[in-house]
Design an enzyme around this catalytic site. Structure first.
Site, mmCIF file in Angstrom:
data_model
loop_
_atom_site.group_PDB
_atom_site.id
_atom_site.type_symbol
_atom_site.label_atom_id
_atom_site.label_comp_id
_atom_site.label_asym_id
_atom_site.label_seq_id
_atom_site.Cartn_x
_atom_site.Cartn_y
_atom_site.Cartn_z
ATOM 1 N N HIS A 151 34.755 34.185 47.726
ATOM 2 C CA HIS A 151 34.054 34.452 46.464
ATOM 3 C C HIS A 151 33.269 35.751 46.580
ATOM 4 O O HIS A 151 32.704 36.039 47.635
ATOM 5 C CB HIS A 151 33.073 33.315 46.135
ATOM 6 C CG HIS A 151 32.137 33.686 45.020
ATOM 7 N ND1 HIS A 151 32.502 33.577 43.697
ATOM 8 C CD2 HIS A 151 30.890 34.231 45.032
ATOM 9 C CE1 HIS A 151 31.505 34.018 42.943
ATOM 10 N NE2 HIS A 151 30.512 34.424 43.726
ATOM 11 N N LYS A 197 35.234 30.595 51.472
ATOM 12 C CA LYS A 197 35.446 29.253 50.948
ATOM 13 C C LYS A 197 35.987 28.322 52.055
ATOM 14 O O LYS A 197 36.372 28.798 53.131
ATOM 15 C CB LYS A 197 36.407 29.340 49.759
ATOM 16 C CG LYS A 197 35.844 30.178 48.583
ATOM 17 C CD LYS A 197 36.841 30.281 47.431
ATOM 18 C CE LYS A 197 36.253 31.050 46.252
ATOM 19 N NZ LYS A 197 37.188 31.104 45.096
ATOM 20 N N ASN A 201 41.947 30.647 47.250
ATOM 21 C CA ASN A 201 41.880 32.110 47.390
ATOM 22 C C ASN A 201 40.779 32.594 48.332
ATOM 23 O O ASN A 201 40.343 33.731 48.265
ATOM 24 C CB ASN A 201 41.849 32.791 46.015
ATOM 25 C CG ASN A 201 40.600 32.462 45.223
ATOM 26 O OD1 ASN A 201 39.728 31.733 45.684
ATOM 27 N ND2 ASN A 201 40.495 33.014 44.019
ATOM 28 N N TYR A 233 29.334 27.803 39.279
ATOM 29 C CA TYR A 233 30.506 28.062 38.427
ATOM 30 C C TYR A 233 30.275 27.624 36.982
ATOM 31 O O TYR A 233 31.241 27.323 36.273
ATOM 32 C CB TYR A 233 31.737 27.350 39.004
ATOM 33 C CG TYR A 233 32.378 28.068 40.184
ATOM 34 C CD1 TYR A 233 32.765 29.411 40.105
ATOM 35 C CD2 TYR A 233 32.629 27.386 41.379
ATOM 36 C CE1 TYR A 233 33.373 30.053 41.175
ATOM 37 C CE2 TYR A 233 33.246 28.025 42.460
ATOM 38 C CZ TYR A 233 33.615 29.361 42.350
ATOM 39 O OH TYR A 233 34.228 29.997 43.403
ATOM 40 N N GLU A 283 23.270 34.437 41.721
ATOM 41 C CA GLU A 283 23.916 33.680 42.800
ATOM 42 C C GLU A 283 23.104 33.735 44.096
ATOM 43 O O GLU A 283 22.990 32.729 44.801
ATOM 44 C CB GLU A 283 25.343 34.210 43.017
ATOM 45 C CG GLU A 283 26.250 33.881 41.822
ATOM 46 C CD GLU A 283 27.603 34.595 41.848
ATOM 47 O OE1 GLU A 283 27.877 35.353 42.806
ATOM 48 O OE2 GLU A 283 28.392 34.378 40.902
HETATM 49 P P1 DAT Z 1 36.854 35.104 40.845
HETATM 50 O O1 DAT Z 1 36.690 34.142 41.986
HETATM 51 O O2 DAT Z 1 37.884 36.162 41.159
HETATM 52 O O3 DAT Z 1 35.551 35.681 40.362
HETATM 53 P P2 DAT Z 1 36.793 33.422 38.471
HETATM 54 O O4 DAT Z 1 35.309 33.583 38.499
HETATM 55 O O5 DAT Z 1 37.505 33.722 37.194
HETATM 56 O O6 DAT Z 1 37.493 34.297 39.631
HETATM 57 O O7 DAT Z 1 37.184 31.941 38.891
HETATM 58 C C1 DAT Z 1 36.512 31.308 39.953
HETATM 59 C C2 DAT Z 1 37.506 30.589 40.820
HETATM 60 O O8 DAT Z 1 38.164 29.585 40.054
HETATM 61 C C3 DAT Z 1 38.641 31.473 41.357
HETATM 62 O O9 DAT Z 1 38.262 32.182 42.516
HETATM 63 C C4 DAT Z 1 39.698 30.476 41.613
HETATM 64 C C5 DAT Z 1 39.510 29.454 40.502
HETATM 65 N N1 DAT Z 1 40.410 29.739 39.386
HETATM 66 C C6 DAT Z 1 40.302 30.736 38.476
HETATM 67 N N2 DAT Z 1 41.307 30.729 37.601
HETATM 68 C C7 DAT Z 1 42.089 29.688 37.978
HETATM 69 C C8 DAT Z 1 43.289 29.123 37.471
HETATM 70 N N3 DAT Z 1 43.913 29.638 36.405
HETATM 71 N N4 DAT Z 1 43.798 28.043 38.120
HETATM 72 C C9 DAT Z 1 43.186 27.519 39.196
HETATM 73 N N5 DAT Z 1 42.040 27.986 39.713
HETATM 74 C C10 DAT Z 1 41.504 29.059 39.121
HETATM 75 MG MG MG Z 2 33.936 34.816 39.421
#
Ligand code: DAT
Ligand code: MG
Length: 152
Positions: free
Chosen positions: A119, A13, A116, A53, A130
């Site tokens: 991805h 990212k 974080n 997303y 994807e």
């Molecule tokens: P991942 O990236 O571990 O697959 P995800 O698909 O649930 O996680 O969410 C995508 C991204 O969205 C994640 O990397 C960071 C952001 N995100 C997820 N939950 C969040 C939250 N509670 N607050 C802020 N950003 C969040």
């Molecule tokens: Mg995810």
């Protein structure tokens, strides 16, 4: 695709790029034995990110997530190998870096869920979706790694 040809979509990212840890992230996948089959650097459009997303569209953090992801270049990659989707997720750590163990990428390199750094596809089905969203067919290479018989 399963077996040795299983593929996952991994993206460093904008924060991972800005913080200069592209090489360290790629090294982890290389040293594990996974095979890099596609890679490009791009600043993703809002349209691409909304599609990427789409499952999170209703979440309160969605607009901030899209803005963060389009704020600079990302490194988009496809990695291949046995169990790469699941193992890739283990290597990433938990979504929230605070829950990620040391030794994982998020556990070692970041602090906040909104930054974080990486991805990774969460299932073979998402990986297929994807990969086709981020890459054209002719951007995906097919080759045999010289290490293959020493890994499998
Ligand atoms: P991942 O990236 O571990 O697959 P995800 O698909 O649930 O996680 O969410 C995508 C991204 O969205 C994640 O990397 C960071 C952001 N995100 C997820 N939950 C969040 C939250 N509670 N607050 C802020 N950003 C969040
Ligand atoms: Mg995810």
């Amino acid at each position: 695709m399963e077996g040795q040809n299983e593929r996952t979509f991994i993206a460093i990212k904008p924060d991972g790029v800005q913080r200069g840890i592209i090489g360290q992230i790629i090294t982890r996948f290389e040293q594990k034995g996974f095979k890099l089959v596609a890679m490009k650097m791009l600043q993703p459009s809002e349209d691409l990110l909304i599609q990427h997303y789409i499952d999170l569209k209703g979440r309160p953090f969605f607009p901030a997530l899209v803005n963060y992801m389009k704020s600079g270049p990302v490194v988009a990659m496809v990695w291949e190998g046995k169990g790469v989707v699941k193992t890739g997720r283990v290597m990433l750590g938990e979504t929230n870096p605070a829950d990620s163990k040391p030794g994982t990428i998020r556990g070692d390199f970041c602090i906040d869920v909104s930054k974080n750094i990486i991805h990774g596809s969460d299932s073979i089905e998402s990986a297929t979706k994807e990969i086709s969203l981020w890459f054209k067919d002719d951007e995906l290479t097919t080759y045999t790694s010289c290490a293959v018989s020493w890994i499998y």
